[in-house]
Design a protein around this motif. Sequence first.
Motif, PDB file in Angstrom:
ATOM      1  N   GLU A  58      28.672  53.291 -53.985  1.00  0.00           N
ATOM      2  CA  GLU A  58      29.943  53.959 -54.283  1.00  0.00           C
ATOM      3  C   GLU A  58      30.248  53.793 -55.771  1.00  0.00           C
ATOM      4  OE1 GLU A  58      33.790  53.596 -51.819  1.00  0.00           O
ATOM      5  OE2 GLU A  58      34.098  52.233 -53.522  1.00  0.00           O
TER       6      GLU A  58
ATOM      7  N   PRO B   5      24.119  57.186 -50.288  1.00  0.00           N
ATOM      8  CA  PRO B   5      25.286  56.693 -49.536  1.00  0.00           C
ATOM      9  C   PRO B   5      25.486  55.184 -49.619  1.00  0.00           C
ATOM     10  CG  PRO B   5      23.992  58.237 -48.219  1.00  0.00           C
ATOM     11  CD  PRO B   5      23.187  57.937 -49.438  1.00  0.00           C
ATOM     12  N   THR B   6      24.462  54.457 -50.050  1.00  0.00           N
ATOM     13  CA  THR B   6      24.567  53.005 -50.138  1.00  0.00           C
ATOM     14  C   THR B   6      25.319  52.534 -51.376  1.00  0.00           C
ATOM     15  OG1 THR B   6      22.399  52.979 -51.224  1.00  0.00           O
ATOM     16  CG2 THR B   6      22.446  52.607 -48.830  1.00  0.00           C
TER      17      THR B   6
ATOM     18  N   ARG C 181      33.290  55.653 -50.481  1.00  0.00           N
ATOM     19  CA  ARG C 181      32.259  55.382 -49.482  1.00  0.00           C
ATOM     20  C   ARG C 181      32.468  53.966 -48.961  1.00  0.00           C
ATOM     21  NH1 ARG C 181      27.093  57.866 -52.888  1.00  0.00           N
ATOM     22  NH2 ARG C 181      27.479  60.065 -52.384  1.00  0.00           N
ATOM     23  N   PRO C 182      33.425  53.779 -48.061  1.00  0.00           N
ATOM     24  CA  PRO C 182      33.766  52.424 -47.614  1.00  0.00           C
ATOM     25  C   PRO C 182      32.617  51.680 -46.957  1.00  0.00           C
ATOM     26  CG  PRO C 182      34.836  54.101 -46.255  1.00  0.00           C
ATOM     27  CD  PRO C 182      34.254  54.808 -47.430  1.00  0.00           C
ATOM     28  N   GLU C 183      31.610  52.415 -46.465  1.00  0.00           N
ATOM     29  CA  GLU C 183      30.476  51.755 -45.817  1.00  0.00           C
ATOM     30  C   GLU C 183      29.371  51.390 -46.803  1.00  0.00           C
ATOM     31  OE1 GLU C 183      30.754  50.875 -42.675  1.00  0.00           O
ATOM     32  OE2 GLU C 183      32.735  51.830 -42.762  1.00  0.00           O
ATOM     33  N   ALA C 184      29.495  51.842 -48.041  1.00  0.00           N
ATOM     34  CA  ALA C 184      28.463  51.536 -49.042  1.00  0.00           C
ATOM     35  C   ALA C 184      28.416  50.035 -49.306  1.00  0.00           C
ATOM     36  CB  ALA C 184      28.738  52.287 -50.334  1.00  0.00           C
ATOM     37  N   ARG C 185      27.221  49.496 -49.428  1.00  0.00           N
ATOM     38  CA  ARG C 185      27.118  48.042 -49.621  1.00  0.00           C
ATOM     39  C   ARG C 185      27.288  47.642 -51.077  1.00  0.00           C
ATOM     40  NH1 ARG C 185      20.952  45.809 -49.492  1.00  0.00           N
ATOM     41  NH2 ARG C 185      19.956  47.394 -50.773  1.00  0.00           N
TER      42      ARG C 185
ATOM     43  N   ARG D  33      30.523  42.667 -50.030  1.00  0.00           N
ATOM     44  CA  ARG D  33      30.269  43.900 -50.790  1.00  0.00           C
ATOM     45  C   ARG D  33      29.725  43.526 -52.163  1.00  0.00           C
ATOM     46  NH1 ARG D  33      34.004  49.296 -51.409  1.00  0.00           N
ATOM     47  NH2 ARG D  33      32.380  50.697 -50.695  1.00  0.00           N
TER      48      ARG D  33
END
Length: 262
Positions: A53, A50-51, A21-25, A95
């Motif tokens: 990974e 989704p936040t 999940r590259p967009e997960a913070r 991140r």
Amino acid sequence: MNARDARRYASGTWLRCVQPRPEARTVLIAFPHAGGSATFFGAWGERLPPTVELTAVQYPGRLDRLREPCVDDVHRLADGVLAALRTRGCTAAGRRVALLGHSMGAVVAYETALRLEGLGVRPVATFVSSHPAPGRPRRSALTEFTDHALIAELRRLGATPAALINEPDARTAVLAGLRSDYRAVARYRPSPGRLSTPVVALVGADDPDVTPDDMRPWTERTTGPMTLHVFPGDHFYLTPQRDAVLRAATAYLDGAGAPPRA
């Protein structure tokens, strides 16, 4: 760590991200128990929001790393994970990193968190499950590491399917990893210093080896806050209580702020 070990540790084979999940913070790094592997956390990723990974640690000598020698030292395990995290870019600014370790994995996660803070990367939280605070005695610890003693321990904890223990080739591989891990725990002495990272302690109410009182001294291992969550179940409460644990972890991570720097 010598140059050869550094190259091997940085190979990326230490980490398993089943559902990128590259967009997960937030990246949640999960550390398995003694004798365990990354597959213990195989179904966790899809149950996280989704936040977040999930990336699980694969210790040497397990499954697809079976040809590699096991590592019977907590500090070397933490060094390996740290090198892999840096190679993967998990320590990059922007991140957040959180760590979760169960049983032996709790002290490997703790040592990894100390090393991250030494690099100026402060994890948003370190979740420690079913292991007394470093430096505190364990209620139940093997004094010998023979096959007979290890098999009895596996059966006592119910952590490994009986069919696996009874199959000779599989049993040899399982016992090699378990023996190495128990030696690592027996020899472990914590690094100097304390975390500034918040510590969240998790434990099963009916764990025969680790009680809630055994977990409370984790407060001495951080200058930040320490909270304790007690779940129904024994040493492997994480299996039946997986969703409850993930809800507690997610609630904590959602309530945290921006990526902290030490």
